[in-house]
Design a protein around this motif. Structure first.
Motif, PDB file in Angstrom:
ATOM      1  N   PRO A 107       0.813  -1.229   0.000  1.00 26.60           N
ATOM      2  CA  PRO A 107       0.000   0.000   0.000  1.00 26.60           C
ATOM      3  C   PRO A 107       0.837   1.266   0.000  1.00 26.60           C
ATOM      4  O   PRO A 107       0.465   2.258  -0.630  1.00 26.60           O
ATOM      5  N   ILE A 108       1.989   1.234   0.697  1.00 32.47           N
ATOM      6  CA  ILE A 108       2.864   2.405   0.678  1.00 32.47           C
ATOM      7  C   ILE A 108       3.352   2.677  -0.744  1.00 32.47           C
ATOM      8  O   ILE A 108       3.384   3.825  -1.210  1.00 32.47           O
ATOM      9  N   THR A 109       3.725   1.604  -1.445  1.00 32.84           N
ATOM     10  CA  THR A 109       4.182   1.747  -2.827  1.00 32.84           C
ATOM     11  C   THR A 109       3.087   2.329  -3.706  1.00 32.84           C
ATOM     12  O   THR A 109       3.335   3.243  -4.511  1.00 32.84           O
ATOM     13  N   MET A 110       1.861   1.825  -3.565  1.00 37.12           N
ATOM     14  CA  MET A 110       0.760   2.343  -4.377  1.00 37.12           C
ATOM     15  C   MET A 110       0.462   3.801  -4.058  1.00 37.12           C
ATOM     16  O   MET A 110       0.164   4.596  -4.950  1.00 37.12           O
ATOM     17  N   PHE A 111       0.564   4.179  -2.774  1.00 41.61           N
ATOM     18  CA  PHE A 111       0.380   5.579  -2.401  1.00 41.61           C
ATOM     19  C   PHE A 111       1.442   6.454  -3.061  1.00 41.61           C
ATOM     20  O   PHE A 111       1.140   7.519  -3.613  1.00 41.61           O
ATOM     21  N   LEU A 112       2.694   6.011  -3.010  1.00 39.05           N
ATOM     22  CA  LEU A 112       3.782   6.797  -3.593  1.00 39.05           C
ATOM     23  C   LEU A 112       3.652   6.906  -5.113  1.00 39.05           C
ATOM     24  O   LEU A 112       3.900   7.957  -5.698  1.00 39.05           O
ATOM     25  N   VAL A 113       3.257   5.795  -5.748  1.00 38.15           N
ATOM     26  CA  VAL A 113       3.051   5.819  -7.197  1.00 38.15           C
ATOM     27  C   VAL A 113       1.906   6.771  -7.550  1.00 38.15           C
ATOM     28  O   VAL A 113       2.001   7.559  -8.500  1.00 38.15           O
ATOM     29  N   GLY A 114       0.820   6.706  -6.773  1.00 39.72           N
ATOM     30  CA  GLY A 114      -0.305   7.603  -7.021  1.00 39.72           C
ATOM     31  C   GLY A 114       0.068   9.058  -6.833  1.00 39.72           C
ATOM     32  O   GLY A 114      -0.315   9.922  -7.637  1.00 39.72           O
ATOM     33  N   LEU A 115       0.820   9.352  -5.775  1.00 37.48           N
ATOM     34  CA  LEU A 115       1.265  10.723  -5.525  1.00 37.48           C
ATOM     35  C   LEU A 115       2.157  11.219  -6.656  1.00 37.48           C
ATOM     36  O   LEU A 115       2.014  12.357  -7.129  1.00 37.48           O
ATOM     37  N   THR A 116       3.071  10.349  -7.110  1.00 36.81           N
ATOM     38  CA  THR A 116       3.957  10.722  -8.215  1.00 36.81           C
ATOM     39  C   THR A 116       3.160  10.943  -9.493  1.00 36.81           C
ATOM     40  O   THR A 116       3.439  11.882 -10.252  1.00 36.81           O
ATOM     41  N   LEU A 117       2.178  10.089  -9.735  1.00 36.66           N
ATOM     42  CA  LEU A 117       1.326  10.235 -10.919  1.00 36.66           C
ATOM     43  C   LEU A 117       0.597  11.571 -10.891  1.00 36.66           C
ATOM     44  O   LEU A 117       0.498  12.267 -11.916  1.00 36.66           O
ATOM     45  N   TRP A 118       0.092  11.940  -9.739  1.00 35.54           N
ATOM     46  CA  TRP A 118      -0.640  13.201  -9.592  1.00 35.54           C
ATOM     47  C   TRP A 118       0.285  14.396  -9.850  1.00 35.54           C
ATOM     48  O   TRP A 118      -0.084  15.337 -10.555  1.00 35.54           O
ATOM     49  N   ILE A 119       1.502  14.351  -9.296  1.00 29.99           N
ATOM     50  CA  ILE A 119       2.450  15.457  -9.461  1.00 29.99           C
ATOM     51  C   ILE A 119       2.906  15.580 -10.916  1.00 29.99           C
ATOM     52  O   ILE A 119       2.888  16.683 -11.496  1.00 29.99           O
ATOM     53  N   ILE A 120       3.317  14.463 -11.504  1.00 28.17           N
ATOM     54  CA  ILE A 120       3.786  14.493 -12.894  1.00 28.17           C
ATOM     55  C   ILE A 120       2.645  14.880 -13.823  1.00 28.17           C
ATOM     56  O   ILE A 120       2.830  15.608 -14.814  1.00 28.17           O
ATOM     57  N   GLY A 121       1.436  14.422 -13.503  1.00 31.60           N
ATOM     58  CA  GLY A 121       0.285  14.765 -14.329  1.00 31.60           C
ATOM     59  C   GLY A 121       0.047  16.261 -14.394  1.00 31.60           C
ATOM     60  O   GLY A 121      -0.346  16.800 -15.442  1.00 31.60           O
ATOM     61  N   LYS A 122       0.284  16.951 -13.270  1.00 28.38           N
ATOM     62  CA  LYS A 122       0.096  18.405 -13.252  1.00 28.38           C
ATOM     63  C   LYS A 122       1.024  19.098 -14.242  1.00 28.38           C
ATOM     64  O   LYS A 122       0.678  20.132 -14.825  1.00 28.38           O
ATOM     65  N   ILE A 123       2.202  18.549 -14.425  1.00 26.42           N
ATOM     66  CA  ILE A 123       3.153  19.132 -15.382  1.00 26.42           C
ATOM     67  C   ILE A 123       2.581  19.104 -16.797  1.00 26.42           C
ATOM     68  O   ILE A 123       2.837  19.994 -17.615  1.00 26.42           O
ATOM     69  N   PHE A 124       1.759  18.070 -17.069  1.00 31.98           N
ATOM     70  CA  PHE A 124       1.163  17.924 -18.400  1.00 31.98           C
ATOM     71  C   PHE A 124      -0.248  18.505 -18.464  1.00 31.98           C
ATOM     72  O   PHE A 124      -0.972  18.267 -19.432  1.00 31.98           O
ATOM     73  N   GLY A 125      -0.627  19.253 -17.420  1.00 30.36           N
ATOM     74  CA  GLY A 125      -1.925  19.915 -17.425  1.00 30.36           C
ATOM     75  C   GLY A 125      -3.098  19.051 -17.022  1.00 30.36           C
ATOM     76  O   GLY A 125      -4.250  19.390 -17.327  1.00 30.36           O
TER      77      GLY A 125
END
Length: 240
Positions: A107-125
């Motif tokens: 679950p920690i890994t999935m949380f970190l992946v989700g957080l990273t996805l959200w942050i990187i996604g913001k870069i692409f709008g």
């Protein structure tokens, strides 16, 4: 309810059951991400954690030679500083932690992946919410359940005593590398070039495109960046 020109009333489509998500994610992931965009992430994250953890526990005895080989390499540099008794105690503690730790690490890994996805996604709008990002990460890890099952099948059919690393069970490049002779950083990097890691990466891109309302090409670029971030997270410790 709705009607057609003849006046026949058509009942609304029945919502998909939660268990259908774990089937549809393999062939219609866009539909899963679209219908679960506002449904939270707790259930899929729990399902993935419990199933993979249970399979890991069921296979733990057969995996012992692999775990021992990984431990031996990890402790090689410490062997001069520790007595055999201390080494054995560390190995025993590590084996016990692995059986419990999988239920926390996943679950920690999935949380970190989700957080990273959200942050990187913001870069692409992307307009993705953090909760939707966690949901996408959880469902993206569903193929890892299949990976765990296939790993168990291999442990039944193959001689695990000859397997000297965890990538020997993978369906990728790492399977063909000898971790005892190859550079650890190379093994760590190429170990991520496997069917299931790439599968997870593609699902992250699809999920970001659907929930973040950005083009599929931009979402896939974001997913590739996340793949490289994950690679860095495994390669850097190996370099040390």
């Amino acid at each position: 309810m709705s009607g057609d020109a003849s006046g026949v009333v058509t009942p609304p489509a029945k919502p998909a059951s939660w268990w259908e998500d774990y089937i549809d994610i393999f062939y219609a992931p866009s539909q899963v991400f679209a219908r679960r965009m506002h449904s939270g992430f707790g259930v899929p994250m729990l399902v993935v954690t419990v199933l993979i953890g249970a399979i890991f526990l069921a296979n733990s005895s057969a995996m012992q030679p692999i775990m021992d080989a990984e431990f031996a390499r990890a402790m090689a540099k410490q062997s001069a500083k520790m007595t055999p008794e201390q080494m054995e105690a560390a190995r025993s503690i590590g084996a016990k932690f692995a059986k419990v730790g999988v239920f926390f690490i996943l679950p920690i890994t999935m949380f970190l992946v989700g957080l990273t996805l959200w942050i990187i996604g913001k870069i692409f709008g992307a307009k993705q919410t953090l909760g939707a990002a966690f949901m996408v990460a959880a469902y993206a890890y569903v193929p890892k359940i299949l990976e765990a099952v296939l790993g168990g099948v291999q442990l039944l059919l193959l001689d695990s005593s000859s397997m000297n690393g965890r990538y020997k069970l993978s369906l990728g490049v790492g399977r063909f590398l000898d971790p005892d002779t190859a550079a650890p950083a190379l093994v760590a990097f190429l170990g991520r070039v496997d069917v299931f890691t790439i599968w997870v990466t593609i699902l992250l891109g699809i999920g970001l495109s659907v929930t973040g309302k950005i083009s599929r090409s931009n979402a896939m670029m974001a997913a590739v960046i996340i793949w490289f971030i994950g690679a860095a997270a495994t390669v850097l410790p190996a370099l040390r």
